[in-house]
Design a protein around this motif. Structure first.
Motif, PDB file in Angstrom:
ATOM      1  N   LYS A   2       0.766  -1.172   0.039  1.00 27.13           N
ATOM      2  CA  LYS A   2      -0.129   0.024  -0.002  1.00 27.13           C
ATOM      3  C   LYS A   2       0.971   1.301   0.151  1.00 27.13           C
ATOM      4  O   LYS A   2       1.876   1.453   0.492  1.00 27.13           O
ATOM      5  N   ILE A   3       0.361   2.226  -0.911  1.00 25.08           N
ATOM      6  CA  ILE A   3       1.162   3.459  -0.849  1.00 25.08           C
ATOM      7  C   ILE A   3       0.054   4.683  -0.652  1.00 25.08           C
ATOM      8  O   ILE A   3      -1.268   4.237  -0.850  1.00 25.08           O
ATOM      9  N   THR A   4       0.116   5.800  -0.435  1.00 25.84           N
ATOM     10  CA  THR A   4      -0.646   7.021  -0.277  1.00 25.84           C
ATOM     11  C   THR A   4      -0.481   7.758  -1.180  1.00 25.84           C
ATOM     12  O   THR A   4       0.980   8.289  -1.598  1.00 25.84           O
ATOM     13  N   ARG A   6      -1.387  11.551  -2.602  1.00 26.06           N
ATOM     14  CA  ARG A   6      -2.053  12.921  -2.419  1.00 26.06           C
ATOM     15  C   ARG A   6      -2.053  13.705  -3.987  1.00 26.06           C
ATOM     16  O   ARG A   6      -1.139  13.645  -4.570  1.00 26.06           O
ATOM     17  N   GLU A  19      -6.933  12.502  -1.355  1.00 30.18           N
ATOM     18  CA  GLU A  19      -5.606  11.406  -0.916  1.00 30.18           C
ATOM     19  C   GLU A  19      -6.625  10.296  -0.860  1.00 30.18           C
ATOM     20  O   GLU A  19      -7.745  10.017  -0.710  1.00 30.18           O
ATOM     21  N   LEU A  20      -5.530   9.297  -1.695  1.00 25.79           N
ATOM     22  CA  LEU A  20      -6.124   7.904  -2.081  1.00 25.79           C
ATOM     23  C   LEU A  20      -5.019   6.818  -1.351  1.00 25.79           C
ATOM     24  O   LEU A  20      -3.941   7.208  -1.362  1.00 25.79           O
ATOM     25  N   GLU A  21      -5.521   5.952  -0.915  1.00 28.79           N
ATOM     26  CA  GLU A  21      -4.666   4.595  -0.532  1.00 28.79           C
ATOM     27  C   GLU A  21      -4.790   3.765  -1.672  1.00 28.79           C
ATOM     28  O   GLU A  21      -5.957   3.249  -2.106  1.00 28.79           O
ATOM     29  N   LEU A  22      -3.513   3.331  -2.288  1.00 30.69           N
ATOM     30  CA  LEU A  22      -3.587   2.615  -3.441  1.00 30.69           C
ATOM     31  C   LEU A  22      -2.927   1.299  -2.938  1.00 30.69           C
ATOM     32  O   LEU A  22      -1.642   1.176  -2.404  1.00 30.69           O
ATOM     33  N   GLU A  23      -3.514  -0.034  -3.403  1.00 31.40           N
ATOM     34  CA  GLU A  23      -2.730  -1.347  -3.501  1.00 31.40           C
ATOM     35  C   GLU A  23      -1.973  -1.245  -4.648  1.00 31.40           C
ATOM     36  O   GLU A  23      -2.598  -1.445  -5.750  1.00 31.40           O
ATOM     37  N   SER A  79       6.391   0.229   0.433  1.00 33.02           N
ATOM     38  CA  SER A  79       5.116  -0.107   1.032  1.00 33.02           C
ATOM     39  C   SER A  79       5.155   1.310   2.161  1.00 33.02           C
ATOM     40  O   SER A  79       6.308   1.452   2.921  1.00 33.02           O
ATOM     41  N   GLY A  80       4.133   1.950   2.154  1.00 38.31           N
ATOM     42  CA  GLY A  80       4.187   2.926   3.248  1.00 38.31           C
ATOM     43  C   GLY A  80       4.332   4.537   2.552  1.00 38.31           C
ATOM     44  O   GLY A  80       4.100   5.360   3.295  1.00 38.31           O
ATOM     45  N   ARG A  82       4.555   7.872   0.648  1.00 34.72           N
ATOM     46  CA  ARG A  82       3.575   9.053   0.182  1.00 34.72           C
ATOM     47  C   ARG A  82       3.957   9.474  -1.179  1.00 34.72           C
ATOM     48  O   ARG A  82       5.115  10.163  -1.101  1.00 34.72           O
TER      49      ARG A  82
END
Length: 92
Positions: A2-4, A6, A19-23, A79-80, A82
């Protein structure tokens, strides 16, 4: 992983969120994320990527650092992370 992501100004308006959280798959690059965003959100098509490359006037930061100081669009994400996308600045 997962990444965030903006999105700023016109980009977040095209998506409807700042803001989105993407797999995303392991080993994904900044350019891959731009392509994923354009695929997922039709309002972004042609605004991030042109002719297979990141638009020249789009500013991208990874964890607060410009990709110009990293590996450019080939910067691999972890992972993690932004990732922030800024549209071209306009003004006068």
């Amino acid at each position: 992983m997962k990444i965030t992501v903006r999105l700023y100004a016109g980009f977040h308006e095209a998506v409807g969120s700042t803001e989105l959280e993407l797999e995303v798959p392991k080993g994904v690059t900044v350019l891959d994320v731009a392509r994923i965003l354009e695929e997922k959100f039709p309002g972004l098509r042609g605004r991030l990527v042109k002719d297979g490359e990141l638009q020249d006037d789009v500013l991208v930061l990874v964890n607060g650092r410009s990709i110009e100081w990293l590996e450019g669009v080939k910067t691999k994400l972890r992972s993690g992370d932004r990732v922030a996308f800024f549209p071209p600045a306009a003004g006068g």
